[in-house]
Write an enzyme that holds these catalytic residues in place. Structure first.
Site, PDB file in Angstrom:
ATOM      1  N   TYR A 149      55.127 -34.001 -44.502  1.00 10.86           N
ATOM      2  CA  TYR A 149      54.734 -35.354 -44.900  1.00 10.86           C
ATOM      3  C   TYR A 149      53.697 -35.872 -43.922  1.00 10.86           C
ATOM      4  CZ  TYR A 149      55.146 -40.406 -45.747  1.00 10.86           C
ATOM      5  OH  TYR A 149      54.886 -41.717 -46.014  1.00 10.86           O
ATOM      6  N   ASP A 244      49.526 -32.437 -37.230  1.00  9.38           N
ATOM      7  CA  ASP A 244      50.087 -33.774 -37.366  1.00  9.38           C
ATOM      8  C   ASP A 244      51.251 -33.893 -36.384  1.00  9.38           C
ATOM      9  OD1 ASP A 244      51.439 -36.077 -38.028  1.00  9.38           O
ATOM     10  OD2 ASP A 244      51.500 -35.693 -40.184  1.00  9.38           O
ATOM     11  N   LYS A 272      53.839 -43.209 -33.341  1.00 12.21           N
ATOM     12  CA  LYS A 272      55.195 -43.396 -32.853  1.00 12.21           C
ATOM     13  C   LYS A 272      55.257 -43.580 -31.330  1.00 12.21           C
ATOM     14  CE  LYS A 272      57.227 -40.977 -36.814  1.00 12.21           C
ATOM     15  NZ  LYS A 272      57.720 -42.141 -37.548  1.00 12.21           N
TER      16      LYS A 272
END
Length: 435
Positions: A149, A244, A272
């Protein structure tokens, strides 16, 4: 198993109120509890390794805001830095030195990154990295892997993991066919398929994007052969390898997954942890590629709140703490103990499971089948996982509300917290075995 509507009435009432004004009552489907049944908890506050819901219940938090709270909630250094930044103004819409300081820290930590551009979310980071790869190479095709994702980017929302998988809608309505016609979806860890696509279309492929260690179909590590072929094929065909690391960056090591694996991708995406829990994203890589971004080059990307001073300050404080007092060895040991404890308990309860873990990221899959890709992840018994989730919740342990998400151990957890988790897991697995 307790019923949320009676056991946690304040959360139930808050959810009903939210559903009247927010689609589905949540601002991200990953929070919706669709994969486990019942209604989501509404959180009142957090501190250290704990979350507290509106009903006053306390939970050991293995979500950590889906990864960024590696130091635990309300770490004093991060709180102090955030307050100081807010007092100087929460947003400028102009450059500030905090942006440069955090960029220097990212570059110092990640050898493959020579320049960085900050954005406000992981989705923006991956979207921008894909645009940059296409602009730099002059090619259109991008390879992604089923179950990885990369945010809700139209061109990448194909066989997505995370909440898209949980809700059973990996191909979202509203994404035109034209947006995905240049995206090639392959099976993660399938070296033969990767080689076949490059042999057929190598001169048209702009880049390959992946989570180097996947967290969004549950925790799934790459094989050494798969990584080796990724490097070889992208280099041989002039395509850009894009990692990613929104989830893994600064979590699996100060230099992220690529430090752990010994890899050097052309571009990397972050989020994050680099914002210390504040909304943030970033993408970076070789200077020759990054200088194609406007205003240094022709590839357009912009963001009103990019490099927000509050997020930059929280990120600087977090990265500084991780560098000065690295928690990685202790997180490794604690997470390993959790795995050993849960596997022992599952064997005792005669419940078939797989425990996948890298560093402080882990997933307990309810399946007999070793999990190496999306297909094997989907052999999991999601009903059993849902029962396990609620049994753990009722014992004060807050896990991701989907079989297809990674859990995170944080630096605020003590050995006593780990022992409590293992005991709760043993009791919960016994309950799962009874049906």
């Amino acid at each position: 198993m307790l019923d949320l509507s009676t056991a946690r009435p304040a959360s139930a009432a808050a959810f009903d109120r939210a559903k009247a004004v927010i689609p589905g009552g949540v601002n991200s489907p990953a929070r919706a509890f669709g994969g486990v049944g019942g209604n989501p908890l509404f959180i009142a506050r957090a501190d250290g390794p704990f979350l507290y819901d509106l009903d006053g219940n306390r939970y050991l938090d293995f979500i950590g805001s889906w990864g960024p709270m590696i130091l635990g909630h309300c770490h004093p250094a991060v709180v102090e830095a955030t307050i100081a930044a807010v007092k100087n103004g929460s947003s400028y819409g102009a450059p500030c030195e905090l942006e440069t300081r955090l960029a220097e820290m990212v570059i110092d930590a990640v050898p493959s990154v020579e320049m960085v551009r900050f954005v406000s979310s992981g989705t923006e980071a991956t979207m921008s990295a894909i645009r940059l790869a296409r602009g730099f190479t002059g090619r259109d095709l991008v390879i992604k892997f089923a179950g990885c994702y990369h945010g809700h980017v139209d061109s990448l929302l194909v066989s997505a993991g995370s909440s898209a998988l949980t809700l059973g809608v990996p191909n979202s309505p509203g994404v035109p066919v034209g947006c995905t016609q240049d995206t090639i979806v392959l099976k993660f860890n399938d070296t033969a398929a990767l080689a076949e696509v490059f042999a057929a279309k190598g001169d048209k492929i702009a880049g390959v994007i992946l989570e180097p260690i996947v967290g969004n179909m549950g925790l799934v590590p790459p094989t050494a052969e798969f990584r080796r072929e990724l490097r070889r094929l992208t280099q041989a065909h002039g395509a850009l390898l894009i990692y990613d690391e929104v989830m893994t960056g600064f979590r699996l090591g100060y230099g992220g997954a690529q430090e752990l694996l010994g890899d050097k991708p052309a571009l990397s995406c972050f989020g994050k942890i680099i914002g210390g829990g504040s909304p943030v994203g970033a993408y970076g890589g070789r200077a020759g590629i990054m200088k194609k971004i406007m205003p240094a080059g022709p590839v357009f990307q912009a963001g009103t709140l990019s490099g927000n001073p509050v997020a930059m300050a929280a990120g600087i404080a977090t990265l500084n703490e991780l560098k000065v007092n690295p928690p990685y060895a202790r997180l490794e040991e604690q997470s390993k103990r959790i795995g050993e404890g849960l596997l022992k308990a599952a064997t005792s309860a005669n419940v078939p499971v797989q425990f996948n873990r890298v560093g402080s990221m882990w997933t307990l899959f309810f399946t007999n089948t070793p999990v190496s890709d999306l297909d094997t992840a989907k052999t999991s018994d999601t009903k059993r996982f849902g029962r396990f989730f609620w049994e753990m919740m009722d014992r004060g342990v807050y896990l991701p509300c989907s079989q297809f998400e990674a859990a995170f151990t944080c630096g605020a957890m003590t050995d006593e917290h780990i022992a409590t988790t293992i005991q709760a897991g043993a009791e919960s697995l016994q309950a799962v075995a009874k049906g």
